[in-house]
Design a protein around this motif. Structure first.
Motif, short mmCIF file in Angstrom:
data_model
loop_
_atom_site.label_atom_id
_atom_site.label_comp_id
_atom_site.label_asym_id
_atom_site.label_seq_id
_atom_site.Cartn_x
_atom_site.Cartn_y
_atom_site.Cartn_z
N VAL A 313 0.83 -1.21 0.00
CA VAL A 313 0.00 0.00 0.00
C VAL A 313 0.86 1.25 0.00
CG1 VAL A 313 -1.72 1.31 1.30
CG2 VAL A 313 -1.96 -1.16 1.07
N THR A 314 1.95 1.21 0.77
CA THR A 314 2.85 2.37 0.85
C THR A 314 3.56 2.60 -0.48
OG1 THR A 314 3.22 1.91 3.19
CG2 THR A 314 4.79 3.38 2.10
N MET A 315 4.01 1.53 -1.13
CA MET A 315 4.75 1.66 -2.38
C MET A 315 3.85 2.15 -3.53
SD MET A 315 7.92 0.83 -1.82
CE MET A 315 8.56 0.41 -3.43
N LEU A 316 2.57 1.85 -3.46
CA LEU A 316 1.67 2.23 -4.55
C LEU A 316 1.36 3.72 -4.56
CD1 LEU A 316 -0.86 -0.76 -4.54
CD2 LEU A 316 0.88 -0.25 -6.24
N GLU A 317 1.59 4.39 -3.45
CA GLU A 317 1.36 5.83 -3.34
C GLU A 317 -0.09 6.20 -3.64
OE1 GLU A 317 4.17 7.88 -5.75
OE2 GLU A 317 5.90 7.26 -4.54
N ASP A 318 -1.00 5.33 -3.19
CA ASP A 318 -2.43 5.62 -3.28
C ASP A 318 -2.81 6.33 -1.98
OD1 ASP A 318 -5.17 5.69 -3.42
OD2 ASP A 318 -5.36 3.68 -4.27
N PHE A 319 -2.81 7.67 -2.01
CA PHE A 319 -2.96 8.45 -0.78
C PHE A 319 -4.33 8.25 -0.13
CE2 PHE A 319 0.14 10.79 -3.41
CZ PHE A 319 1.22 10.71 -2.56
N LYS A 350 7.82 2.08 -15.07
CA LYS A 350 9.24 1.76 -14.91
C LYS A 350 9.77 2.23 -13.57
CE LYS A 350 13.74 2.45 -17.13
NZ LYS A 350 14.46 3.09 -18.27
N GLU A 351 9.36 3.45 -13.13
CA GLU A 351 9.84 3.98 -11.86
C GLU A 351 9.37 3.12 -10.69
OE1 GLU A 351 8.19 5.62 -14.12
OE2 GLU A 351 9.73 6.96 -14.99
N LEU A 352 8.10 2.64 -10.78
CA LEU A 352 7.56 1.81 -9.71
C LEU A 352 8.27 0.46 -9.66
CD1 LEU A 352 5.45 1.64 -7.47
CD2 LEU A 352 3.84 0.71 -9.16
N ILE A 353 8.61 -0.08 -10.81
CA ILE A 353 9.34 -1.35 -10.85
C ILE A 353 10.70 -1.20 -10.16
CG2 ILE A 353 10.46 -3.01 -12.39
CD1 ILE A 353 8.23 -2.53 -14.39
N GLU A 354 11.37 -0.08 -10.42
CA GLU A 354 12.68 0.15 -9.80
C GLU A 354 12.55 0.28 -8.28
OE1 GLU A 354 14.10 3.60 -11.76
OE2 GLU A 354 14.67 2.53 -13.63
N GLN A 355 11.48 0.90 -7.80
CA GLN A 355 11.27 1.04 -6.36
C GLN A 355 11.02 -0.31 -5.70
OE1 GLN A 355 8.21 3.93 -5.58
NE2 GLN A 355 9.15 5.52 -6.87
N MET A 374 3.69 -4.10 -8.38
CA MET A 374 2.23 -4.20 -8.41
C MET A 374 1.64 -3.27 -9.47
SD MET A 374 1.39 -6.36 -5.97
CE MET A 374 -0.35 -5.99 -5.80
N GLY A 375 0.55 -3.74 -10.07
CA GLY A 375 -0.24 -2.93 -10.99
C GLY A 375 -1.71 -3.18 -10.71
N LYS A 376 -2.56 -2.79 -11.60
CA LYS A 376 -3.98 -3.00 -11.35
C LYS A 376 -4.73 -3.26 -12.65
CE LYS A 376 -5.03 1.97 -11.42
NZ LYS A 376 -5.58 3.12 -10.65
N VAL A 377 -5.90 -3.87 -12.49
CA VAL A 377 -6.80 -4.09 -13.63
C VAL A 377 -8.09 -3.35 -13.37
CG1 VAL A 377 -5.87 -6.32 -14.36
CG2 VAL A 377 -7.61 -6.24 -12.59
N PHE A 406 -2.94 -6.42 -8.52
CA PHE A 406 -2.30 -7.73 -8.71
C PHE A 406 -0.82 -7.53 -9.00
CE2 PHE A 406 -6.71 -8.77 -9.93
CZ PHE A 406 -6.92 -9.91 -9.16
N GLU A 407 -0.05 -8.58 -8.77
CA GLU A 407 1.38 -8.54 -9.08
C GLU A 407 1.62 -8.54 -10.59
OE1 GLU A 407 1.38 -9.91 -4.86
OE2 GLU A 407 0.11 -10.16 -6.62
N GLN A 408 2.82 -8.14 -10.97
CA GLN A 408 3.15 -7.98 -12.38
C GLN A 408 3.05 -9.30 -13.15
OE1 GLN A 408 7.20 -6.78 -13.11
NE2 GLN A 408 6.72 -5.86 -15.09
N ASN A 409 3.48 -10.41 -12.53
CA ASN A 409 3.43 -11.69 -13.24
C ASN A 409 1.99 -12.16 -13.49
OD1 ASN A 409 3.02 -12.15 -10.49
ND2 ASN A 409 3.81 -14.24 -10.61
N ILE A 410 1.06 -11.71 -12.67
CA ILE A 410 -0.36 -12.02 -12.89
C ILE A 410 -0.92 -11.13 -13.99
CG2 ILE A 410 -2.66 -12.02 -11.84
CD1 ILE A 410 -1.35 -12.74 -9.21
N LEU A 411 -0.59 -9.85 -13.95
CA LEU A 411 -1.09 -8.91 -14.96
C LEU A 411 -0.61 -9.29 -16.36
CD1 LEU A 411 -0.49 -5.53 -13.07
CD2 LEU A 411 -2.65 -6.76 -13.34
#
Length: 482
Positions: A313-319, A350-355, A374-377, A406-411
Motif C-alpha cells: 500500500v505504501t509503495m503504490l502511493e495511493d494516498f 518503470k519507476e515503480l518497478i525500480e522502487q 504491483m499494478g492494477k486491472v 495484482f502482481e506484475q506476473n499475474i497482470l
C-alpha cells in the motif's frame, strides 16, 4: 562378363568367339539390368564371381505379377498423393488445382456445399484419434450429425459400382439435415432458428468443449486447435462458401486467440493469488482459511501478512487508501461474489518497478522477502453464460468500474475481454482485495445452446405399466431394452 565355354569331343575346352555385348545393358527374357540399377559393390562382386551359365529353367519359371497401384491421375481429378502424410504437418498445403479441377469442385463436388466439404475434408486428411473426437465435437456444435451413416454396412461389391463421389456420399458419417430428419437435435435447414456463424462455433468449441476433451494439456490442446484451423483453411482454399469468407477469417482469428490465451490462463494457476491478496485475506478475512487452494502457489517461509500488505500500500502511493488504512481499525465492510470483465490492464510503470526492486522485507534469521511490482486491472460488471438458469439478482456494483491490485506476473497473463467470477472484500474508501477466484474465461468465451443437446433423446411413448401401490416393483420387473 566372361564368354561361355563349350567342351569338344576330347574333353578340351574350345573357346568360341562371342559377339560383342554392350555391358551397359544386358537383356534376357523377363530380365533387364542397367548400370543405373547396379551399384559399385554389385559390379565388384560380379567380377570376382565364377562363370556360371544362366539356367533356362530358372528364367522360364512363372513370376508373380505385381499389383500396380493406381497413379494419382488415374484416381480422378483433385486426387492427392498417397504418401502425403496425414495433412496436419506444419508446412502441409493442398496442391494447386487446374482450372478444370477448380470448376469441377465449384459446380459438382461442392454443390451441396458444407456437407460435401466436410466429407471431402475427411477423405483428404488422415484424421486419427484423438483428432477425430475433436473434429466430431466441433461439428456437433455447428449442428452437424456425425454419427455413423445408415450405409456403413453396404456390400463392398456394391460400393465398387458407384463413382467416387457416390461412394463417399454413401459411406459418409456427416449429415446436414434440410428438414424434419434432424429430430430437433441438429440443424434442420430453418434459417429463422439458426444462423451461419463460423467464428461463433469455433469460439464455443475452443472456449468450452476443449476443456474436458484435452484437460488444457499443451499437446492435446494444440491438436484440437489445429483440427479446427486446418478445416477452416480448407474451406477458404476451396472457395466453398465465398459469401461467408470474412466470417471464416474471423474464426481463424479465434484459433490464434486460443493459442495465445489458454497458455496465459494456465500460467495463472501458479501465480494466483499473489502475496498481496493472500496477505489481505489473512489480515481481514481469516475466518475462511480455505479461501485459496495452494497446490501450485508457494508461500515463502516466514511470510508476514501485515508487513507485506502495508508495504505494498505504501509503495503504490495511493494516498486515499493510505489515509484510510493507516492509524485506524479497519474491517471488511462488504463482501460479495460477482462476475467482471477486464477492460484495461495497467502494468506497473518503470519507476515503480525500480522502487519495488529496492524493497526487501526482512524476517527472522536475516531472511528477506522480495515483492513483485504491483499494478492494477480495471473491470466492469459482466455475465458468463453457461446454460444454467440464474436468478435475476441485481449486480452489487450497479454498473460501476472498479480497480483491483495484482502482481506484475499475474497482470502479464491477463488481457481485456477476459471475464472472472470472483469474491471481493471491500475495506471501504474503494479499497478492495480478491478473496477467491472461482472462474476465469478467455476473451473469446462463447456459450452455444447446441451444447444442451449433447445428451438429448427424443421422447418416445412407453406402454409399460408404471409403478403403483398395487405393484410397486412394476418398473424393476420390466425386460431390458435391446
Amino acid at each position: 562378363m566372361a564368354p561361355a565355354a563349350a567342351p569338344d569331343g576330347d574333353g578340351a575346352q574350345i573357346i568360341e568367339p562371342q559377339p560383342e555385348v554392350d555391358e551397359s545393358v544386358i537383356s534376357i527374357p523377363t530380365l533387364s539390368v542397367t548400370e543405373a540399377e547396379v551399384g559399385d559393390e554389385d559390379e565388384e562382386a560380379e567380377e570376382d564371381a565364377p562363370d556360371d551359365p544362366i539356367d533356362p529353367a530358372r528364367l522360364s519359371a512363372p513370376r508373380k505379377k505385381k499389383r500396380k497401384s493406381k497413379t494419382t491421375a488415374s484416381r480422378g481429378p483433385t486426387a492427392l498423393p498417397k504418401y502425403r502424410g496425414n495433412g496436419f504437418e506444419e508446412y502441409f498445403a493442398d496442391p494447386p488445382m487446374t482450372p478444370q479441377e477448380a470448376m469441377e469442385e465449384k459446380q459438382e463436388i461442392y454443390s451441396p456445399r458444407m456437407q460435401s466439404c466436410i466429407q471431402r475434408f475427411r477423405s483428404r486428411r488422415r484424421i486419427q484419434y484423438p483428432r477425430t473426437t475433436y473434429f466430431d465435437d466441433y461439428l456437433f456444435l455447428g449442428g452437424v450429425d456425425t454419427k455413423p451413416g445408415a450405409y456403413t454396412g453396404l456390400d463392398p461389391k456394391e460400393l465398387k459400382q458407384l463413382t467416387a463421389a457416390q461412394r463417399r456420399e454413401a459411406t459418409s458419417r456427416d449429415v446436414i439435415y434440410e428438414g424434419t430428419g434432424a429430430g430437433g437435435r441438429f440443424y434442420d435447414g430453418d434459417e429463422t432458428k439458426w444462423t451461419v456463424d463460423f467464428a461463433g462455433v469455433a469460439a464455443g468449441f475452443l472456449s468450452r468443449a476443449i476443456i474436458p476433451l484435452t484437460g488444457l494439456q499443451t499437446g492435446p490442446m494444440e491438436d484440437a486447435i489445429d483440427v479446427v484451423e486446418n478445416f477452416l483453411r480448407y474451406v477458404l482454399h476451396h472457395d466453398v462458401c465465398p459469401e461467408y469468407e470474412e466470417n471464416v477469417k474471423e474464426a481463424l482469428k479465434v484459433c490464434l486467440m486460443a493459442r495465445e490465451e489458454w497458455p496465459m490462463l494456465n500460467s495463472l494457476q501458479t501465480a494466483l493469488p499473489g502475496l498481496f491478496n493472500f496477505a489481505a485475506t489473512e489480515l481481514f478475512s481469516k475466518t475462511d482459511p480455505d479461501a485459496w487452494a495452494f497446490d501450485l502457489f508457494q508461500i515463502p517461509e516466514g511470510f508476514d501478512a501485515k508487513s507485506v500488505f502495508y508495504s505494498v500500500v505504501t509503495m503504490l502511493e495511493d494516498f486515499k487508501a493510505f489515509e484510510h488504512l493507516f492509524g485506524k481499525s479497519v474491517e471488511v465492510v462488504d463482501q460479495y461474489e460477482c462476475t467482471l470483465e477486464i477492460t484495461k490492464v495497467n502494468l506497473p510503470a518503470k519507476e515503480l518497478i525500480e522502487q519495488f526492486q529496492k524493497l526487501a522485507i526482512t524476517i527472522d534469521d536475516n531472511k528477506k522477502i522480495r515483492l513483485l511490482p504491483m499494478g492494477k486491472v480495471t473491470l466492469k460488471p459482466a455475465v458468463i453464460e453457461d446454460g444454467w438458469v440464474e436468478p435475476d439478482i441485481q449486480h452489487p456494483l450497479l454498473g460501476e468500474e472498479i480497480d483491483l491490485y495484482f502482481e506484475q506476473n499475474i497482470l502479464a497473463n491477463l488481457k481485456p475481454g477476459m471475464k472472472m467470477t470472483l469474491e471481493i472484500c471491500d475495506l471501504g474508501s474503494d479499497v478492495r482485495f480478491v478473496k477467491r477466484i472461482r472462474k476465469i474465461v478467455p476473451s473469446f468465451y462463447t456459450f452455444l445452446a447446441q451444447e444442451l443437446m449433447i445428451h438429448f433423446r427424443a421422447p418416445q411413448e412407453n406402454d409399460r405399466p408404471a409403478p403403483s401401490v398395487h405393484d410397486p416393483t412394476a418398473e424393476d420387473n420390466q425386460p431390458m431394452e435391446e
